[in-house]
Design a protein around this motif. Sequence first.
Motif, mmCIF file in Angstrom:
data_model
loop_
_atom_site.group_PDB
_atom_site.id
_atom_site.type_symbol
_atom_site.label_atom_id
_atom_site.label_comp_id
_atom_site.label_asym_id
_atom_site.label_seq_id
_atom_site.Cartn_x
_atom_site.Cartn_y
_atom_site.Cartn_z
ATOM 1 N N ILE A 81 1.043 -1.215 0.022
ATOM 2 C CA ILE A 81 -0.213 -0.085 0.129
ATOM 3 C C ILE A 81 0.987 1.373 -0.240
ATOM 4 N N SER A 82 1.997 1.214 0.894
ATOM 5 C CA SER A 82 2.793 2.564 0.991
ATOM 6 C C SER A 82 3.449 2.848 -0.098
ATOM 7 N N GLY A 83 3.711 1.603 -0.872
ATOM 8 C CA GLY A 83 4.707 1.643 -2.164
ATOM 9 C C GLY A 83 3.809 2.246 -3.178
ATOM 10 N N ILE A 84 2.836 1.757 -3.561
ATOM 11 C CA ILE A 84 1.984 2.167 -4.739
ATOM 12 C C ILE A 84 1.601 3.624 -4.462
ATOM 13 N N ILE A 85 1.163 3.998 -3.455
ATOM 14 C CA ILE A 85 0.899 5.607 -2.771
ATOM 15 C C ILE A 85 1.962 6.128 -3.402
ATOM 16 N N LEU A 86 3.282 5.989 -2.715
ATOM 17 C CA LEU A 86 4.438 6.796 -2.951
ATOM 18 C C LEU A 86 4.728 6.702 -4.422
ATOM 19 N N ALA A 87 4.698 5.673 -5.203
ATOM 20 C CA ALA A 87 5.103 5.512 -6.682
ATOM 21 C C ALA A 87 3.976 6.555 -7.478
ATOM 22 N N ASN A 88 2.881 6.519 -6.972
ATOM 23 C CA ASN A 88 1.978 7.549 -7.833
ATOM 24 C C ASN A 88 2.057 8.808 -7.161
ATOM 25 N N TYR A 89 2.370 9.081 -6.004
ATOM 26 C CA TYR A 89 2.560 10.432 -5.450
ATOM 27 C C TYR A 89 3.772 11.090 -6.430
ATOM 28 N N LEU A 90 4.870 10.322 -6.375
ATOM 29 C CA LEU A 90 6.057 10.938 -7.161
ATOM 30 C C LEU A 90 5.550 11.226 -8.579
ATOM 31 N N THR A 91 5.064 10.170 -9.452
ATOM 32 C CA THR A 91 4.686 10.456 -10.737
ATOM 33 C C THR A 91 3.664 11.422 -10.864
ATOM 34 N N ALA A 92 2.777 11.673 -10.087
ATOM 35 C CA ALA A 92 1.844 12.839 -10.091
ATOM 36 C C ALA A 92 2.421 14.118 -9.715
ATOM 37 N N GLY A 94 5.880 15.010 -10.902
ATOM 38 C CA GLY A 94 6.950 15.262 -11.842
ATOM 39 C C GLY A 94 8.270 14.316 -11.848
ATOM 40 N N ILE A 95 7.714 13.204 -10.840
ATOM 41 C CA ILE A 95 9.250 12.380 -10.881
ATOM 42 C C ILE A 95 8.492 10.977 -11.289
ATOM 43 N N LYS A 96 8.695 10.479 -12.507
ATOM 44 C CA LYS A 96 8.299 9.164 -12.984
ATOM 45 C C LYS A 96 8.519 8.052 -12.173
ATOM 46 N N ALA A 97 7.676 7.159 -11.716
ATOM 47 C CA ALA A 97 8.125 6.258 -10.666
ATOM 48 C C ALA A 97 7.265 5.030 -11.170
ATOM 49 N N CYS A 98 7.893 3.718 -10.489
ATOM 50 C CA CYS A 98 6.815 2.614 -10.626
ATOM 51 C C CYS A 98 7.135 1.770 -9.550
ATOM 52 N N PHE A 99 6.072 1.089 -9.020
ATOM 53 C CA PHE A 99 6.183 0.362 -7.991
ATOM 54 C C PHE A 99 6.357 -1.186 -8.322
ATOM 55 N N LEU A 100 7.215 -1.840 -7.325
ATOM 56 C CA LEU A 100 7.381 -3.474 -7.452
ATOM 57 C C LEU A 100 7.287 -4.009 -6.134
ATOM 58 N N THR A 101 6.706 -4.929 -5.975
ATOM 59 C CA THR A 101 6.727 -5.873 -4.997
ATOM 60 C C THR A 101 8.112 -6.472 -4.669
ATOM 61 N N GLY A 102 8.452 -7.052 -3.652
ATOM 62 C CA GLY A 102 9.610 -7.683 -3.333
ATOM 63 C C GLY A 102 9.808 -8.751 -4.263
ATOM 64 N N GLU A 103 8.808 -9.547 -4.392
ATOM 65 C CA GLU A 103 9.154 -10.645 -5.627
ATOM 66 C C GLU A 103 9.249 -10.149 -6.994
ATOM 67 N N GLN A 104 8.859 -9.008 -7.449
ATOM 68 C CA GLN A 104 9.069 -8.152 -8.834
ATOM 69 C C GLN A 104 10.482 -7.795 -8.452
ATOM 70 N N ALA A 105 10.950 -7.157 -7.761
ATOM 71 C CA ALA A 105 12.419 -6.544 -7.344
ATOM 72 C C ALA A 105 13.306 -7.982 -7.343
#
Length: 408
Positions: A81-92, A94-105
């Motif tokens: 939850i916190s990662g998805i929120i932060l990635a979207n906050y950054l993207t919105a 001016g800093i393009k970001a993407c969220f990754l789960t531990g597994e995806q990372a």
Amino acid sequence: MKVIVQKFGGTSVATPALKKRIKEIVKATKEEGYAVVTVVSAMGRENDPYATDTFIKLVKNVNPDPSAQELDLIMSCGEMISGIILANYLTANGIKACFLTGEQAGIVTNSNFGDAHILYVNPQKVLDCLEAGLVPVVAGFQGVDEAGRVTTLGRGGSDTTASALGVALDADMIDIFTDVDGVMTADPRIVENARVLQSITYNEICQLARDGAKVIHPRAVEIAMQRNIPIRVRSTVNGTKGTLVSSQVSEIKDSIQMIRDNLITGITHTSNLAQIKIDISQMEGSKGIELKIFKSMALASISVDFINVQPSIIMYTVANDQAGKALEVLKNIGLDPAIELNCAKVAIVGAAMTGIPGVMAKVVEAMVENDIPILQSGDSYTNIWCLVKKEDMSKAVKALHDKFALGC
Ligand code: ADP
Ligand code: MG
């Protein structure tokens, strides 16, 4: 590509103002020419709506004994939850970001649910994000075992995620952003005049962390140390430099000086311990009893610490919540131990105290002057530990901090 991994702890992602700070930090780091990988913890602490403890309570309210695998799954939700929120906050913003789960990372662990160890990291997706000019926001504290089951890494697990990624990406630096100004001479929640250490070696911080300074997890330090990747522990809120953790003597000149002047690096504390005392002085046929005791503890999966074996008495500590089980196990082998609940271990930690006369005398003096009974003591090359009653813990930490003049 020059990479910095920046980990933001639970209190660093909780409010809008803090998210703005994170954005400023990531932006400034990118402007310095680094590719930034962020790692986040779950938002907030106990009783906050998206904190890990809240999720544990949710499931335990309906089933007091959930499977370890499902417990880990729900425990991994906070970071998502916190990662998805932060990635979207950054993207919105001016800093393009993407969220990754531990597994995806690519964080692959053993199957020890609840306290899994990282086996290896395959950072391909993280690198893909970086190549695409995105800031990967990785969920800390979680991984996946080789069978594809989600695992969590135990207390302080996001620190470990950050270090493992730092090593896998051969990062220039691992930044641990938190709610204090750096690694301090004692927990500032207990000691008001605790001082920020400008620099410290991997070994020193490992000693502090293993003895209870929870500002960084010792496993995270051990991982970074293997590849000599420096760690900075710093405040999310203010822009101070924090504490640099490394092995290089040139970088830690101040610290060495400080240690020589003061002998010790810091004071730590661990609470919620129970002391077990078994009087064997009058016991007939007590030969080999030590082995029987510690084997029975191991069989019952009870971790023991602060072990003191003497001809007439055997003493050790267990976690408070294991004391009942320990008592039962000991009674089953015919023993009648005395158990002192609610104890705490305070320690003085410092590489330079080895062989210096009078250090123990100073410890005892600090305790006597403050009417603090020492229930047990122990020492190693770099530490002196005292077991005290929990109600004396804060007083003991403050007394030792003052006695060794560590404050500012
Ligand atoms: P995070 O959520 O950012 O990982 P933690 O709560 O795990 O934060 O760690 C930060 C806390 O560690 C601080 O709030 C502080 O109370 C505690 N702490 C304990 N010992 C120390 C120390 N020696 N130096 C700094 N902080 C310490
Ligand atoms: Mg932490």
